[in-house]
Design an enzyme around this catalytic site. Structure first.
Site, short mmCIF file in Angstrom:
data_model
loop_
_atom_site.label_atom_id
_atom_site.label_comp_id
_atom_site.label_asym_id
_atom_site.label_seq_id
_atom_site.Cartn_x
_atom_site.Cartn_y
_atom_site.Cartn_z
N HIS A 186 0.82 -1.21 0.00
CA HIS A 186 0.00 0.00 0.00
C HIS A 186 0.85 1.26 0.00
CE1 HIS A 186 -3.13 -2.96 0.88
NE2 HIS A 186 -3.82 -2.16 0.10
N GLU B 243 -11.51 -10.69 -4.68
CA GLU B 243 -10.05 -10.66 -4.48
C GLU B 243 -9.55 -11.85 -3.69
OE1 GLU B 243 -9.05 -6.84 -2.80
OE2 GLU B 243 -10.73 -6.86 -1.42
N ASP C 278 -4.88 -8.22 -4.51
CA ASP C 278 -5.02 -9.29 -3.53
C ASP C 278 -5.25 -10.64 -4.17
OD1 ASP C 278 -4.61 -8.34 -0.86
OD2 ASP C 278 -6.33 -7.03 -1.19
N CYS D 48 -10.22 -3.20 -10.64
CA CYS D 48 -9.60 -2.01 -10.04
C CYS D 48 -8.22 -2.28 -9.46
CB CYS D 48 -10.52 -1.41 -8.98
SG CYS D 48 -10.83 -2.51 -7.60
C1 PEP Z 1 -6.88 -5.05 -4.84
O1 PEP Z 1 -6.64 -5.86 -3.95
O2 PEP Z 1 -6.68 -5.28 -6.07
C2 PEP Z 1 -7.40 -3.72 -4.49
C3 PEP Z 1 -7.77 -2.87 -5.43
O3 PEP Z 1 -7.46 -3.39 -3.18
P1 PEP Z 1 -6.19 -2.93 -2.30
O4 PEP Z 1 -5.03 -2.73 -3.26
O5 PEP Z 1 -6.56 -1.67 -1.62
O6 PEP Z 1 -6.00 -4.08 -1.39
MG MG Z 2 -7.45 -5.55 -1.99
#
Ligand code: PEP
Ligand code: MG
Length: 577
Positions: free
Chosen positions: A188, A430, A454, A501
């Protein structure tokens, strides 16, 4: 002397600037050498720091013994003994006197050396040693941990690691780029770098001991290259490259007001991913069709206290109103794992990515979850708001979350608070279990959003933030392609709109594949919108379907990636490399 490092590119862009080096504890260690005639003065500084810290420890020992008993006071007595050990003192003095090291640098060198020895004999005294290091550095530097939100000159930040909450507080006006020794492609912290549009490279491995603040550094966030102390020729080459990239980016900006329509006339919706309300402007600047993923947990990570309903509502309504009627998909908190706020009962988790994270945490802290849902529902009266639950792994979890949402709706209705009763409710896909049972899930949601960041981690059993397994963390893996295909097909059978996403959708390599698999919505960091739009406008769905069909027959991630890159080059030859 110039040195080149290879790391993992996580946020595009080129940066050239002076290094600000942070050590493991977040202290910045100033230049490591002192001039020969300053040695005595530096030794005096070292002796004073040793004496001050000794007094501080003795004071702590006495106070703790008085209040809690001698057993606890003994912890500080042990620290005092390490500090007063003549071996430690001699080693520190020697580095200052003979190698002309600054006392700060001498402290960090000696402590690292001692730590290695202690590690070898598996001693439990490591933490004590680092505590003493911290006290000495704090004393020598005369200030606490570097306050990264308060920088007043431009720097390139070099650190062992940066927590997402530290990264979230960086000011892009002053932090021109950053490099961390650890960290992986899906962390992140990497996502925040992208949000702030700060060029970043992570996972370079150790190098901080070899560099001091003030040294010139180049960060290449496209290729994952870092150059320490570049020579003139290298600098000129990078500056030329930066200018060429700026020129190409400006050319893509001309697509801003054109829709993402393929060459054969199929409309693709391009949404932006955001973490902070201010990023809405980045989306508007790039002509986004809406917000496909609003990672609301960052409201928590930057805050000193737990946000209340009004804090949530202010943030959401700002986003919704600035989007002027375009859709805004608000994802409920995805806290936990590497995004950890100060919540009650902080368990010492052994496997935080498999633990109490995301929707599981929200369902455990229902009052907190309800506060967020109330604010989302209130914001739904102001525009096209959709709500989405992250990390759903079982159908009961989804039903539980929806039940709480329905309950909050009833509450608002009772109190005549306006909201959209027909607010679309979706889930993120995910976790592999959600794909395996996707036929069940599509009957219970209004839309899906595939979170490949994920999905890759849980399918391939590879930590998204660990540089040592970066080779396995691969969106091109045939297993990932199959899971995306299964999801899209199940959703299509029930006419459930599906978005993707994860970071995968921001990489030009995958655009043709994803359109060919049937996706008509992609959500990407705002900076990626122009490039992805350019690809959409250059290809036909027929071409993309042929690419997807062929990609699905390949057996390795390497083959998939090189095939996709080759096709992209063929179909969109004038794309930014
Ligand atoms: C993902 O896991 O692809 C996602 C968009 O969520 P994050 O990256 O915030 O875990
Ligand atoms: Mg995620």
């Amino acid at each position: 002397m110039m040195r080149k490092l290879q790391g993992i590119a996580v946020s595009p862009g080129l940066a050239i600037g002076e290094a600000l080096v942070l050590d493991i504890e977040g202290f910045s260690i100033p230049r490591r050498l002192v001039t020969r005639d300053a040695v005595q003065q530096e030794l005096d500084r070292l002796h004073k720091a040793l004496a001050d810290v000794g007094e501080e420890l003795a004071r702590n020992r006495d106070a703790v013994s008085r209040e809690l008993g001698a057993k606890y006071g003994a912890i500080f007595e042990a620290h005092l003994q390490i500090l007063q050990d003549s071996g430690l003192r001699n080693d520190l003095e020697e580095l200052v006197r003979q190698k002309n090291y600054s006392p700060e640098y001498a402290v960090s060198r000696v402590v690292r050396r001692y730590a290695e020895l202690l590690q070898k004999v598996r001693s439990r005294n490591l933490a004590d040693l680092f505590d003493i290091e911290k006290r000495l550095l704090r004393n020598l530097l005369g200030r606490p941990r570097e306050d990264l939100s308060n920088l007043r000159t431009p720097v390139v930040l070099l650190a062992h690691n940066l927590a997402p909450s530290d990264a979230a507080n960086l000011d892009p006006n002053y932090v021109k780029g950053f490099v961390t020794e650890v960290g992986g492609p899906g962390s992140h912290t990497a996502i925040i770098a992208g949000a702030l549009e700060i060029p970043a490279v992570v996972g370079t491995g150790p190098f901080l001991q070899e560099i001091t603040s003030g040294t010139k550094v180049i960060v290449d966030g496209h290729e994952g290259i870092v150059v320490l102390d570049p020579d003139d020729e290298t600098r000129t080459r990078f500056e030329r490259e930066a200018a060429a990239r700026r020129f190409r980016a400006a050319r893509l900006e001309t697509l801003r007001d054109l829709p993402a329509v393929t060459a054969c006339g199929t409309r693709v919706e391009l949404f932006g991913n955001i973490e902070f309300p201010d990023e809405v402007q980045h989306c508007a600047d790039r002509g986004a069709d809406g917000i496909g993923l609003y990672r609301t947990e960052f409201l928590y990570l930057g805050a000193q206290r737990e946000p209340d309903e009004e804090d949530h509502f202010r943030a959401y309504s700002k986003v919704v109103q600035s989007m002027g009627g375009k859709p805004v998909t608000i994802r409920t908190f995805d806290l936990g794992a590497d995004k950890v706020p100060h919540l009650p009962d902080p368990e010492d988790e052994r496997n935080p990515f498999l633990g109490l994270r995301s929707i599981r945490l929200s369902l455990r802290h229902v009052p907190m979850f309800r506060r967020q849902l109330r604010a989302i529902l209130r914001a739904s009266a102001l525009g096209d708001v959709r709500v989405m639950f992250p990390l759903i792994s079982t159908i009961l979890e989804l039903r539980h979350a929806k039940m709480i949402l329905a309950d909050v709706m009833e509450d608002l209705e009772e109190h005549h608070v306006p909201f959209n009763r027909n607010l679309p409710v979706g889930m993120m896909v995910e976790v592999p279990s959600a794909v395996i049972l996707i036929d069940l899930f599509v009957d219970e949601v209004d839309f899906l959003s595939i979170g490949t960041n994920d999905l890759i981690q849980y399918t391939l059993a590879v930590d998204r933030s660990n540089k040592d397994v970066v080779g396995l963390y691969n969106a091109s893996d045939p297993a990932i392609l199959k899971l995306i295909q299964m999801t899209i097909e199940a959703a299509r059978r029930k006419s459930v709109p599906t978005n993707l996403c994860g970071q995968m959708s921001a990489s030009p390599t995958y655009t043709m594949l994803l359109l060919g698999l049937g996706l008509r919505q992609l959500s990407v960091p705002p900076s990626a919108i122009p490039e992805i739009k350019k690809i959409c406008r250059s290809v036909t769905i027929e071409q993309c379907e042929a690419v997807a069909r062929r990609a699905l027959t390949l057996e390795t991630a390497r083959d998939v990636k090189s095939y996709l890159r080759g096709e992209l080059k063929k179909c969109v030859p004038d794309l930014v490399p």
